[in-house]
Design an enzyme around this catalytic site. Structure first.
Site, short mmCIF file in Angstrom:
data_model
loop_
_atom_site.label_atom_id
_atom_site.label_comp_id
_atom_site.label_asym_id
_atom_site.label_seq_id
_atom_site.Cartn_x
_atom_site.Cartn_y
_atom_site.Cartn_z
CG ASP A 101 -33.00 -24.61 -20.64
OD1 ASP A 101 -33.34 -25.56 -21.57
OD2 ASP A 101 -32.09 -24.64 -19.87
CG ASP A 120 -32.40 -26.85 -16.68
OD1 ASP A 120 -31.71 -27.30 -17.57
OD2 ASP A 120 -32.09 -25.80 -16.03
CG HIS A 138 -32.39 -29.76 -12.59
ND1 HIS A 138 -31.56 -30.36 -13.42
CD2 HIS A 138 -32.58 -28.45 -12.77
CE1 HIS A 138 -31.17 -29.04 -13.82
NE2 HIS A 138 -31.54 -27.99 -13.44
CB SER A 192 -27.21 -27.44 -10.78
OG SER A 192 -28.56 -27.45 -10.43
CG HIS A 211 -33.14 -24.19 -11.35
ND1 HIS A 211 -31.90 -24.37 -10.61
CD2 HIS A 211 -32.90 -24.65 -12.68
CE1 HIS A 211 -31.06 -24.74 -11.31
NE2 HIS A 211 -31.63 -25.06 -12.53
CE LYS A 247 -30.81 -27.25 -21.17
NZ LYS A 247 -30.21 -27.00 -19.81
CD GLU A 286 -25.99 -27.96 -14.53
OE1 GLU A 286 -26.75 -28.34 -15.06
OE2 GLU A 286 -26.28 -26.93 -13.77
CB ALA A 339 -29.89 -17.14 -18.98
CB CYS A 376 -29.03 -22.83 -20.82
SG CYS A 376 -29.12 -23.74 -19.11
#
Length: 199
Positions: free
Chosen positions: A20, A62, A64, A70, A81, A106, A113, A141, A145
């Site tokens: 990520d 990510d 999304h 989330s 984000h 993902k 989530e 982070a 993740c």
């Protein structure tokens, strides 16, 4: 060749997993990780080494939908984000991913989530097919993740080396990053710096 504290020798069965590293998690992004951009130089060195040795490089992201669970607007904990297809979801131009990097998206469903790169992505089976046995993991982070990806990798039976100079934490609560680091090491991950990896 056996691992020693000062050198991790790369061999067939090894892969680099970059978690990520996306614009929204870097300084100036909508969910910036403090000093998140500092993971990029060591990850670039690692990626170049793995690529030179013909070893797999995987990058999770990510990805999304706009109404992801989330997001605060949907009752989640985070600002919006990494919305799929937006500049914030893109890898930064400074991240030098090899041309054949496997990209794993993902958290692509609004109601689910997925902090871990293994959750709902088929990553485990793809690693098995590629003969991967040991994962070198860095990215963002540490306390979310990266932690969840390392947990799942260890549960799946992969050996894990955490790249300590290539992770940064959100630290919503002070010390979250350090606690996550200790949990990963306690669960069986080893710790290395990118510069310790050798061919």
């Amino acid at each position: 060749m056996a691992e020693t504290p000062s050198a991790f020798h790369l061999a067939p069965g090894d892969a680099l997993l970059i978690v990520d590293v996306q614009n929204d998690f870097l300084p100036g992004g909508s969910l910036a990780v403090p000093e998140g951009d500092r993971v990029i130089p060591p990850l670039n060195r690692c990626a170049a080494l793995f690529d030179r040795l013909g070893l797999p490089v995987i990058a999770t992201r990510d990805w999304h939908p706009r109404d992801h669970c989330s997001f605060r607007e949907q009752g989640g904990p985070w600002p919006a984000h990494c919305i799929a297809g937006t500049p914030g979801a893109a890898f930064p131009e400074t991240l030098q991913l090899p041309a054949n990097t496997l990209i794993v998206s993902k958290a692509t469903h609004a109601s689910q989530e997925a902090y871990s790169g293994f959750q709902g992505t088929g990553l485990e089976s793809r690693l098995r097919e590629a003969g991967v046995e040991r994962l070198f993991i860095g990215g963002l982070a540490t306390d979310y993740c990266v932690l969840e990806t390392v947990r799942d990798a260890l549960r799946a039976g992969f050996r894990v080396v955490l790249l300590g100079d290539a992770v940064r934490a959100v630290d919503v609560r002070p010390g979250d990053g350090e606690r996550a680091l200790q949990e990963m090491l306690g669960a069986g991950a080893r710790l290395a710096r990118c510069e310790e990896l050798t061919a």
